[in-house]
Design a protein around this motif. Structure first.
Motif, PDB file in Angstrom:
ATOM      1  N   ARG A  27       8.167  24.256  27.529  1.00  0.00           N
ATOM      2  CA  ARG A  27       8.273  25.617  27.019  1.00  0.00           C
ATOM      3  C   ARG A  27       8.155  26.562  28.217  1.00  0.00           C
ATOM      4  NH1 ARG A  27       4.264  28.193  22.568  1.00  0.00           N
ATOM      5  NH2 ARG A  27       2.726  27.385  24.015  1.00  0.00           N
ATOM      6  N   TYR A  28       9.226  27.254  28.512  1.00  0.00           N
ATOM      7  CA  TYR A  28       9.206  28.167  29.642  1.00  0.00           C
ATOM      8  C   TYR A  28       8.616  29.503  29.226  1.00  0.00           C
ATOM      9  CZ  TYR A  28      11.876  24.861  32.344  1.00  0.00           C
ATOM     10  OH  TYR A  28      12.262  23.739  33.027  1.00  0.00           O
ATOM     11  N   LEU A  29       7.757  30.013  30.070  1.00  0.00           N
ATOM     12  CA  LEU A  29       7.118  31.298  29.822  1.00  0.00           C
ATOM     13  C   LEU A  29       7.881  32.369  30.600  1.00  0.00           C
ATOM     14  CD1 LEU A  29       3.395  30.186  30.226  1.00  0.00           C
ATOM     15  CD2 LEU A  29       4.788  30.233  28.148  1.00  0.00           C
ATOM     16  N   SER A  30       8.110  33.488  29.932  1.00  0.00           N
ATOM     17  CA  SER A  30       8.836  34.582  30.569  1.00  0.00           C
ATOM     18  C   SER A  30       8.150  35.885  30.181  1.00  0.00           C
ATOM     19  CB  SER A  30      10.291  34.588  30.101  1.00  0.00           C
ATOM     20  OG  SER A  30      10.348  34.968  28.746  1.00  0.00           O
ATOM     21  N   HIS A  53      -4.587  32.123  24.167  1.00  0.00           N
ATOM     22  CA  HIS A  53      -5.451  31.200  24.896  1.00  0.00           C
ATOM     23  C   HIS A  53      -6.385  32.024  25.770  1.00  0.00           C
ATOM     24  CE1 HIS A  53      -2.942  27.825  23.670  1.00  0.00           C
ATOM     25  NE2 HIS A  53      -1.916  28.644  23.881  1.00  0.00           N
ATOM     26  N   PRO A  54      -7.698  32.024  25.442  1.00  0.00           N
ATOM     27  CA  PRO A  54      -8.633  32.909  26.162  1.00  0.00           C
ATOM     28  C   PRO A  54      -8.838  32.550  27.632  1.00  0.00           C
ATOM     29  CG  PRO A  54      -9.818  31.509  24.623  1.00  0.00           C
ATOM     30  CD  PRO A  54      -8.363  31.256  24.398  1.00  0.00           C
ATOM     31  N   ILE A  55      -8.705  31.271  27.982  1.00  0.00           N
ATOM     32  CA  ILE A  55      -8.855  30.856  29.386  1.00  0.00           C
ATOM     33  C   ILE A  55      -7.761  29.851  29.702  1.00  0.00           C
ATOM     34  CG2 ILE A  55     -10.305  29.708  31.102  1.00  0.00           C
ATOM     35  CD1 ILE A  55     -12.742  30.674  29.550  1.00  0.00           C
ATOM     36  N   VAL A  56      -6.976  30.164  30.721  1.00  0.00           N
ATOM     37  CA  VAL A  56      -5.955  29.227  31.191  1.00  0.00           C
ATOM     38  C   VAL A  56      -6.020  29.139  32.713  1.00  0.00           C
ATOM     39  CG1 VAL A  56      -4.364  29.526  29.254  1.00  0.00           C
ATOM     40  CG2 VAL A  56      -4.191  31.047  31.229  1.00  0.00           C
ATOM     41  N   TYR A  57      -5.458  28.055  33.217  1.00  0.00           N
ATOM     42  CA  TYR A  57      -5.402  27.822  34.654  1.00  0.00           C
ATOM     43  C   TYR A  57      -3.955  27.599  35.058  1.00  0.00           C
ATOM     44  CZ  TYR A  57     -10.366  27.042  34.085  1.00  0.00           C
ATOM     45  OH  TYR A  57     -11.682  27.195  33.782  1.00  0.00           O
ATOM     46  N   VAL A  58      -3.661  27.857  36.302  1.00  0.00           N
ATOM     47  CA  VAL A  58      -2.308  27.645  36.803  1.00  0.00           C
ATOM     48  C   VAL A  58      -2.311  26.442  37.738  1.00  0.00           C
ATOM     49  CG1 VAL A  58      -1.573  30.035  36.545  1.00  0.00           C
ATOM     50  CG2 VAL A  58      -2.699  29.335  38.650  1.00  0.00           C
ATOM     51  N   HIS A  59      -1.231  25.665  37.683  1.00  0.00           N
ATOM     52  CA  HIS A  59      -1.070  24.470  38.521  1.00  0.00           C
ATOM     53  C   HIS A  59       0.328  24.487  39.105  1.00  0.00           C
ATOM     54  CE1 HIS A  59      -4.546  22.215  36.771  1.00  0.00           C
ATOM     55  NE2 HIS A  59      -4.359  23.131  35.849  1.00  0.00           N
ATOM     56  N   ARG A  74      -2.045  25.965  31.944  1.00  0.00           N
ATOM     57  CA  ARG A  74      -2.759  24.970  31.141  1.00  0.00           C
ATOM     58  C   ARG A  74      -4.080  25.516  30.608  1.00  0.00           C
ATOM     59  NH1 ARG A  74      -1.480  19.271  33.120  1.00  0.00           N
ATOM     60  NH2 ARG A  74       0.540  19.591  34.084  1.00  0.00           N
ATOM     61  N   THR A  75      -4.480  24.958  29.466  1.00  0.00           N
ATOM     62  CA  THR A  75      -5.762  25.340  28.885  1.00  0.00           C
ATOM     63  C   THR A  75      -6.882  24.624  29.620  1.00  0.00           C
ATOM     64  OG1 THR A  75      -5.775  23.509  27.325  1.00  0.00           O
ATOM     65  CG2 THR A  75      -4.692  25.567  26.606  1.00  0.00           C
ATOM     66  N   ILE A  76      -8.095  24.959  29.254  1.00  0.00           N
ATOM     67  CA  ILE A  76      -9.253  24.318  29.869  1.00  0.00           C
ATOM     68  C   ILE A  76      -9.287  22.824  29.527  1.00  0.00           C
ATOM     69  CG2 ILE A  76     -10.897  24.768  27.996  1.00  0.00           C
ATOM     70  CD1 ILE A  76     -12.858  25.619  30.296  1.00  0.00           C
ATOM     71  N   GLU A  77      -8.624  22.425  28.428  1.00  0.00           N
ATOM     72  CA  GLU A  77      -8.535  21.004  28.057  1.00  0.00           C
ATOM     73  C   GLU A  77      -7.366  20.320  28.748  1.00  0.00           C
ATOM     74  OE1 GLU A  77      -8.448  23.431  25.582  1.00  0.00           O
ATOM     75  OE2 GLU A  77     -10.583  23.379  25.116  1.00  0.00           O
ATOM     76  N   ASN A  78      -6.724  20.996  29.667  1.00  0.00           N
ATOM     77  CA  ASN A  78      -5.583  20.498  30.442  1.00  0.00           C
ATOM     78  C   ASN A  78      -4.330  20.300  29.593  1.00  0.00           C
ATOM     79  OD1 ASN A  78      -4.505  19.964  32.962  1.00  0.00           O
ATOM     80  ND2 ASN A  78      -4.847  17.768  32.789  1.00  0.00           N
ATOM     81  N   LYS A  79      -4.226  21.025  28.492  1.00  0.00           N
ATOM     82  CA  LYS A  79      -3.022  20.987  27.666  1.00  0.00           C
ATOM     83  C   LYS A  79      -2.089  22.094  28.151  1.00  0.00           C
ATOM     84  CE  LYS A  79      -1.291  21.445  23.042  1.00  0.00           C
ATOM     85  NZ  LYS A  79      -1.472  22.156  21.808  1.00  0.00           N
ATOM     86  N   GLU A  80      -0.829  21.712  28.406  1.00  0.00           N
ATOM     87  CA  GLU A  80       0.101  22.693  28.949  1.00  0.00           C
ATOM     88  C   GLU A  80       0.517  23.701  27.888  1.00  0.00           C
ATOM     89  OE1 GLU A  80       3.211  22.113  32.216  1.00  0.00           O
ATOM     90  OE2 GLU A  80       4.359  21.947  30.342  1.00  0.00           O
ATOM     91  N   VAL A  81       0.355  24.971  28.226  1.00  0.00           N
ATOM     92  CA  VAL A  81       0.803  26.069  27.363  1.00  0.00           C
ATOM     93  C   VAL A  81       2.291  26.305  27.605  1.00  0.00           C
ATOM     94  CG1 VAL A  81       0.538  28.528  26.865  1.00  0.00           C
ATOM     95  CG2 VAL A  81      -1.477  27.133  27.387  1.00  0.00           C
ATOM     96  N   GLY A  82       2.686  26.232  28.861  1.00  0.00           N
ATOM     97  CA  GLY A  82       4.081  26.440  29.213  1.00  0.00           C
ATOM     98  C   GLY A  82       4.271  26.433  30.713  1.00  0.00           C
ATOM     99  N   MET A  83       5.519  26.629  31.098  1.00  0.00           N
ATOM    100  CA  MET A  83       5.878  26.559  32.519  1.00  0.00           C
ATOM    101  C   MET A  83       6.528  27.882  32.939  1.00  0.00           C
ATOM    102  SD  MET A  83       6.173  24.427  35.196  1.00  0.00           S
ATOM    103  CE  MET A  83       6.134  22.774  34.512  1.00  0.00           C
TER     104      MET A  83
END
Length: 184
Positions: A27-30, A53-59, A74-83
């Motif tokens: 899922r691409y984020l724009s 998603h209240p807290i996300v990280y970038v990789h 990605r979420t704190i559980e390492n589930k990808e929200v999008g790219m």
């Protein structure tokens, strides 16, 4: 004479989606579908459509050395929200916010001078001058905590997960190299 009529319901083969097919969906984020915000605690949050998603990280995904393209959120559980395909697709203020988060995620001071390394009981105790000042840190011996990431570049990960870089092993003095070599 009877004619056969294809029954679309019978001919339709229902295939359950495998985990691999599900994992391959990107899922691409724009800017059109995403709102990024900095939280009061200087974390990053994102809203994608109605999903928040209240807290996300970038990789950084690919290539790992380019920190402006293909950034996985990605979420704190390492589930990808999008790219994110490219930070250049976003307005400057959002791109700056995301770039800051990438910088925080991949912060790794460069070691400019190895002062001492002492090894004891499976750990090495480093004292080194870095681009972030004088640092003392402990590295568990073995387990790939000091590994070459290119011909000359060494990545060191301490027991707290902090990362340090020696950009060019050939620039170390003989004394420094001998100490570092024992940890590789």
């Amino acid at each position: 004479m009877m004619q056969s009529v294809a029954n679309p319901i019978v001919n339709e083969e229902v295939k359950p989606e495998s985990d691999l097919a599900e994992a391959a969906k990107i899922r691409y984020l724009s800017p059109d579908n995403t709102v990024f915000k900095k939280t009061p605690g200087n974390m990053l949050s994102v809203k994608v459509g109605e999903e928040e998603h209240p807290i996300v990280y970038v990789h950084c995904s690919f290539p790992h050395t380019n920190k402006r393209i293909y950034i996985s959120v990605r979420t704190i559980e390492n589930k990808e929200v999008g790219m994110i395909r490219s930070l250049d697709d976003f307005p400057k203020d959002v791109a700056d916010l995301l770039e800051e988060q990438v910088h925080i995620r991949y912060f790794a001071p460069e070691i400019t001078n190895v002062v001492t390394i002492k090894q004891e009981f499976g750990y090495s105790y480093w004292e080194a001058e870095t681009t972030a000042g004088l640092c003392r840190f402990t590295v568990r011996d073995g387990g790939g905590n000091a590994k070459l990431v290119s011909d000359k570049r060494l990545l060191i990960t301490d027991v707290d997960g902090n990362r340090f870089i020696i950009a060019d092993l050939e620039r170390l003095s003989d004394r420094e190299y001998r100490m570092v070599e024992m940890c590789m």
